[in-house]
Design a protein around this motif. Structure first.
Motif, PDB file in Angstrom:
ATOM      1  N   LEU A   1       1.591  -0.451  -6.648  1.00  0.00           N
ATOM      2  CA  LEU A   1       0.568  -1.031  -7.526  1.00  0.00           C
ATOM      3  C   LEU A   1      -0.151   0.025  -8.344  1.00  0.00           C
ATOM      4  CD1 LEU A   1      -0.810  -3.657  -5.030  1.00  0.00           C
ATOM      5  CD2 LEU A   1       0.651  -4.062  -6.996  1.00  0.00           C
ATOM      6  N   GLY A   2       0.239   1.307  -8.186  1.00  0.00           N
ATOM      7  CA  GLY A   2      -0.462   2.367  -8.896  1.00  0.00           C
ATOM      8  C   GLY A   2       0.360   2.995 -10.001  1.00  0.00           C
TER       9      GLY A   2
ATOM     10  N   ASN B   1       0.837  -1.206   0.000  1.00  0.00           N
ATOM     11  CA  ASN B   1       0.000   0.000   0.000  1.00  0.00           C
ATOM     12  C   ASN B   1       0.872   1.257   0.000  1.00  0.00           C
ATOM     13  OD1 ASN B   1      -1.505   2.277   1.277  1.00  0.00           O
ATOM     14  ND2 ASN B   1      -3.152   0.795   1.195  1.00  0.00           N
ATOM     15  N   TYR B   2       0.468   2.212  -0.843  1.00  0.00           N
ATOM     16  CA  TYR B   2       1.288   3.413  -1.050  1.00  0.00           C
ATOM     17  C   TYR B   2       1.472   4.205   0.246  1.00  0.00           C
ATOM     18  CZ  TYR B   2       2.570   7.975  -3.014  1.00  0.00           C
ATOM     19  OH  TYR B   2       3.184   9.143  -3.314  1.00  0.00           O
ATOM     20  N   ASP B   3       0.404   4.477   0.953  1.00  0.00           N
ATOM     21  CA  ASP B   3       0.490   5.338   2.126  1.00  0.00           C
ATOM     22  C   ASP B   3       0.727   4.580   3.422  1.00  0.00           C
ATOM     23  OD1 ASP B   3       0.431   7.814   1.158  1.00  0.00           O
ATOM     24  OD2 ASP B   3      -1.559   8.361   1.901  1.00  0.00           O
ATOM     25  N   TYR B   4       0.063   3.427   3.557  1.00  0.00           N
ATOM     26  CA  TYR B   4       0.072   2.757   4.842  1.00  0.00           C
ATOM     27  C   TYR B   4       0.825   1.435   4.836  1.00  0.00           C
ATOM     28  CZ  TYR B   4      -3.669   6.123   5.321  1.00  0.00           C
ATOM     29  OH  TYR B   4      -4.386   7.274   5.308  1.00  0.00           O
TER      30      TYR B   4
ATOM     31  N   ASP C   1      -8.138  -4.949 -12.952  1.00  0.00           N
ATOM     32  CA  ASP C   1      -8.483  -4.465 -14.288  1.00  0.00           C
ATOM     33  C   ASP C   1      -7.271  -4.492 -15.207  1.00  0.00           C
ATOM     34  OD1 ASP C   1      -7.052  -2.574 -13.032  1.00  0.00           O
ATOM     35  OD2 ASP C   1      -8.268  -0.870 -13.663  1.00  0.00           O
ATOM     36  N   GLY C   2      -6.197  -5.119 -14.772  1.00  0.00           N
ATOM     37  CA  GLY C   2      -4.992  -5.155 -15.592  1.00  0.00           C
ATOM     38  C   GLY C   2      -3.965  -4.136 -15.138  1.00  0.00           C
ATOM     39  N   GLY C   3      -4.293  -3.323 -14.157  1.00  0.00           N
ATOM     40  CA  GLY C   3      -3.350  -2.347 -13.638  1.00  0.00           C
ATOM     41  C   GLY C   3      -3.290  -1.101 -14.494  1.00  0.00           C
ATOM     42  N   PRO C   4      -2.615  -0.043 -13.989  1.00  0.00           N
ATOM     43  CA  PRO C   4      -2.527   1.189 -14.766  1.00  0.00           C
ATOM     44  C   PRO C   4      -1.864   0.931 -16.118  1.00  0.00           C
ATOM     45  CG  PRO C   4      -1.046   1.237 -12.865  1.00  0.00           C
ATOM     46  CD  PRO C   4      -1.921   0.052 -12.699  1.00  0.00           C
ATOM     47  N   GLU C   5      -2.481   1.372 -17.154  1.00  0.00           N
ATOM     48  CA  GLU C   5      -1.986   1.187 -18.527  1.00  0.00           C
ATOM     49  C   GLU C   5      -1.702  -0.282 -18.849  1.00  0.00           C
ATOM     50  OE1 GLU C   5       1.122   4.086 -19.400  1.00  0.00           O
ATOM     51  OE2 GLU C   5       0.182   5.337 -17.879  1.00  0.00           O
ATOM     52  N   TYR C   6      -2.438  -1.158 -18.266  1.00  0.00           N
ATOM     53  CA  TYR C   6      -2.318  -2.606 -18.487  1.00  0.00           C
ATOM     54  C   TYR C   6      -0.935  -3.137 -18.144  1.00  0.00           C
ATOM     55  CZ  TYR C   6      -4.756  -6.697 -20.134  1.00  0.00           C
ATOM     56  OH  TYR C   6      -5.426  -7.888 -20.177  1.00  0.00           O
TER      57      TYR C   6
ATOM     58  N   PRO D   1       2.647   2.482 -13.306  1.00  0.00           N
ATOM     59  CA  PRO D   1       2.898   1.431 -14.299  1.00  0.00           C
ATOM     60  C   PRO D   1       4.336   0.893 -14.261  1.00  0.00           C
ATOM     61  CG  PRO D   1       2.132   3.471 -15.364  1.00  0.00           C
ATOM     62  CD  PRO D   1       2.025   3.673 -13.893  1.00  0.00           C
TER      63      PRO D   1
ATOM     64  N   ASN E   1       4.786   4.156  -5.600  1.00  0.00           N
ATOM     65  CA  ASN E   1       3.391   3.722  -5.570  1.00  0.00           C
ATOM     66  C   ASN E   1       3.315   2.362  -6.261  1.00  0.00           C
ATOM     67  OD1 ASN E   1       0.677   3.576  -5.379  1.00  0.00           O
ATOM     68  ND2 ASN E   1       0.247   5.185  -6.862  1.00  0.00           N
TER      69      ASN E   1
END
Lengths: 297, 475
Positions: free
Chosen positions: A153-154, A131-134, A241-246, A156, A151
């Motif tokens: 998992l957020g 997790n980015y923040d926590y 959903d495949g992640g940012p930009e797949y 790419p 980040n």
């Protein structure tokens, strides 16, 4: 007398058939039938509701110009990096665990625990760690280096490294046990002889340990490549959903999406067959080359 | 001989063991794949289906005479969490008490697997009699001729009074193969979901700001931004602790500004218009430029919903189903109209809906329709539903009467009704069969939300790609 034996033999034959039937039927119904169906479907267009239409090689033509297919292919190949990484860490661990210390089996067990944990549980656990923040990882980076961690998992660029980390943590125990068995199978006479000849620790490792472990390297590489090509569950949990930009979509994930989200059964089957052929070719090449570097006694 | 006998018995035990192992082995194999689970479910239902078929032939004579008292068994499939399941189970139990000859078998599927399971059942020709469908999937079902046309049943049974049901709710289930809202009726609304803007009254009071207007068009993006800038507060570490707004809806912004994703009448993707770009840029700037809204990074760490309920967001979108979750909040809140575009002075928002549809090949068309009408419009069930904070009533007189009088937050319930009657619009997906184009848009849009590209650049590049995907999946 003769008649009786034939009857007995007949019965025996029937019994053997009865014993063989379950796995054979299982294979025919759940293995061969879907295999053939999907082969047929790969030349059709089918959404499960309207009757399937034969479209020739259309699916394969479409695949050749499908941006997402290439992206999924790239992502999958990227994840192959995890194999050498895992091998190095596993080997180091195995050598550390291969010492007659008190309580060593406790350590071995600890490293093996992730291997017996379900991949879904592991993925959910890592979702929190990353997790980015926590997340504990970024908290650790903040405490030690005083900078904000990525980040995971957020972004790419960090999604695939996150998967590599997760794969390393989850898979290294299994590989370690294989190496441990390999190490214990190497006779100490080799090392004694080498020591008499004045070989350093590094030379002993380089010229005795590594080559004698080559059948295990081979096994780990082959299984690792097949496993990576089939990676799915982690992505399904961590980047639904495949992640940012797949950036997190692997081939199997792409097949799943095409089949069960967009209901393009024909196209999904075509991609699945390409994947199957790809794995087959890669494995074949590995077996060919294995004769050159795998030591068999 | 004795020895032989013993061997024989041992062998038979062994054989049975192996056989049973083999069978269970296969069964668990079958469960392994995600898609296969649906198959197992299908098999489980086979039994009842067969039973039903037999019953059908037995009572065929009676059916021809009067169907009101004839025995029937209806399969009803839906999705939902525990609350929804309990509500519907109770509704169905009441229904069966009222009509002892009508049996209803209710199946609940986890939301994520619902359409997978439904499509597998349809492919296996085991379509449930009554089931949920909405959005793009509804269009697909109509197009592949899986749903029963309800026009004649509405007429003959009188179970539905079209003048007392939201037009927006019924129109969502009219489809002529091209345009939603035109053609025959294929479903009844389970609910209509107006997407309104909730705001935290306490935060507005603390900042000394006037509340956003409940009337459409009065409160503009500029007003919203000015308020949000005053409502955004940083903490000691320099991180933003309270944001002015979160979840600012791109749909609302684009529609309000006069743009749209697609023109379904011609099948042209229209994201490359200046109106669209302007709206999208504004939505992205809220996080990246003005810093009054959580960025995607912030959202990833803690989503807007969690922040809002923690009192750390001043303005946040909500649907009627959010009410029970918001009733226990320690701060006061209400709902307002979506901020309007200053350029057009108009606003628009998203009006979701899910419907009850009837499978085309059902053995009991009339009974299945009656059940759908009961679930959709029965007064008692509608009352219970809004009292539980699940939905706005589908019945207009009830919504405008007792629903507005309800003494629970939000106070300005009229906003929900305004959206339904006036400026609510179907989600973008309503009108497509295949959503790959829209999913791709949402995924690629992260380049704009993270500030990597401007909206105009991105949309120009994206349009041809989406057009191709849309054409592949929908034409």
């Amino acid at each position: 007398m003769k008649k009786k034996t034939t009857g007995f033999r007949r019965k025996e034959m029937l019994w053997s058939l009865a014993f063989v039937a379950p796995p054979v039927l299982g294979f025919l119904i759940f293995g061969l039938a879907p295999l053939l169906t999907s082969f047929g479907l790969s030349f059709m267009s089918w959404d499960m509701m309207t009757p399937a239409k034969f479209v020739g090689a259309d699916n394969f033509v479409k695949m050749a110009e499908d941006e997402k297919f290439y992206k999924a292919l790239y992502n999958t190949f990227y994840l192959l990096l995890g194999i050498p990484l895992g091998m190095i860490v596993a080997l180091v661990l195995a050598m550390m665990m291969n010492r007659p210390l008190k309580g060593i089996s406790i350590f071995r067990t600890i490293y093996y625990i992730p291997v017996v944990s379900p991949i879904i549980a592991i993925s959910l656990l890592w979702q929190w760690l990353l997790n980015y923040d926590y997340g504990i990882i970024n908290e650790f980076i903040w405490r030690i280096f005083g900078v904000q961690g990525p980040n995971w998992l957020g972004d790419p660029n960090w999604v695939k490294p996150s998967f590599l980390m997760l794969g390393l943590w989850g898979g290294v125990g299994g590989t370690m046990v294989l190496y441990l068995a390999g190490l214990q199978g190497i006779s100490s006479t080799y090392y004694e002889a080498a020591e008499v000849d004045g070989a350093s620790r590094w030379h002993q490792f380089r010229h005795i340990t590594l080559p004698l472990l080559s059948p295990i390297h081979f096994f780990v590489v082959v299984m690792g490549i097949i496993g990576t090509f089939q990676a799915f569950s982690q992505m399904y949990i961590l980047t639904p959903d495949g992640g940012p930009e797949y950036s997190g979509g692997t081939i199997v994930f792409y097949i799943f999406q095409e089949a069960f989200k967009y209901f393009n059964m024909g196209y999904a089957s075509a991609v699945a067959w390409v994947l199957g052929i790809l794995i087959f070719i890669v494995t074949l090449i590995q077996f060919r080359f294995s004769k050159r570097w795998v030591y068999q006694d | 001989m004795v020895i032989w006998k013993q061997k024989w018995s041992h062998m038979s035990v062994a054989a049975m063991l192996v056989l049973s192992l083999g069978v269970t082995g296969c069964a668990s194999n079958n469960n392994n794949g995600g898609g296969n689970t649906a198959n197992t479910g299908g098999n489980a239902e086979q039994g009842t289906n067969d039973g039903k078929a037999a019953e059908g032939t037995n009572s065929a004579g009676a059916n021809a005479g009067s169907s009101a008292d004839a025995k029937s068994e209806i399969e009803f499939m839906g999705w939902g969490g525990d609350t929804e399941k309990a509500v519907f189970q109770k509704l169905i139990d009441d229904y069966m008490k009222k009509y002892p000859n009508k049996k209803v078998k209710y199946t609940v599927v986890p939301p994520g697997e619902y359409y997978q399971k439904l499509d597998t059942l349809i492919a296996a020709k085991k379509t449930p009699d009554v089931f949920y469908a909405g959005g793009a999937h509804f269009n697909k079902l109509v197009n592949s001729d899986q749903l029963l046309n309800l026009d004649s049943l509405v007429e003959s049974t009188g179970a539905v009074d079209p003048n007392n049901v939201w037009k927006a709710g019924l129109d969502r289930y009219r489809f002529d193969g091209k345009t939603v809202g035109a053609g025959s009726l294929y479903g009844l609304p389970k609910d209509v979901g107006p997407w309104a803007m909730a705001y935290n009254k306490d935060l507005f009071d603390k900042a000394g700001l006037p509340y956003p207007s409940a009337k459409a068009g009065e409160y503009t993006w500029d007003d919203m931004l000015a308020a949000a800038q005053k409502l955004t507060v940083k903490n000691a570490r320099g991180k933003i602790d309270t944001f002015g707004i979160a979840g600012f809806s791109l749909e609302a912004a684009v529609w309000g500004n006069g743009g749209d994703w697609i023109d379904y009448s011609t099948g042209t993707v229209t994201i490359d218009t200046p109106e669209f770009a302007e709206a999208m840029q504004f939505a992205a700037d809220l996080g990246n430029k003005y810093k009054v809204s959580p960025t995607p990074d912030d959202e990833k760490a803690q989503n807007g919903y969690a922040r809002f309920v923690a009192g750390k967001i001043a303005m946040f979108p909500m649907g009627p189903w959010d009410q029970p979750g918001f009733w226990n909040l320690p701060f006061k809140w209400d709902i307002a109209a979506w901020p309007a575009s200053p350029k057009t002075g108009k606003t628009a928002t998203w009006l979701g809906s899910l419907g009850f549809v009837v499978g085309k090949n059902t053995d009991y068309p009339e009974d299945a329709f009656q059940l759908a009408a009961y679930l959709s419009l029965d007064r008692d069930s509608q009352k219970q539903n809004y009292e539980l904070g699940q939905a706005v009533p589908n019945l207009i007189d009830m919504a405008k009467g007792e629903f507005l009088q309800m003494d629970k937050a939000p106070q300005t319930r009229q906003v929900f009704l305004d959206i339904i009657e006036d400026y609510g619009r179907p989600p973008v997906e309503v009108g497509s069969k295949n959503l790959k184009w829209l999913d791709t848009f949402n995924q690629d849009a992260s380049q704009v939300w993270t500030g990597k590209k401007t909206a105009a650049e991105f949309l120009k590049e994206e349009q041809p790609k989406l057009q191709k995907l849309y054409d592949e999946g929908n034409k």
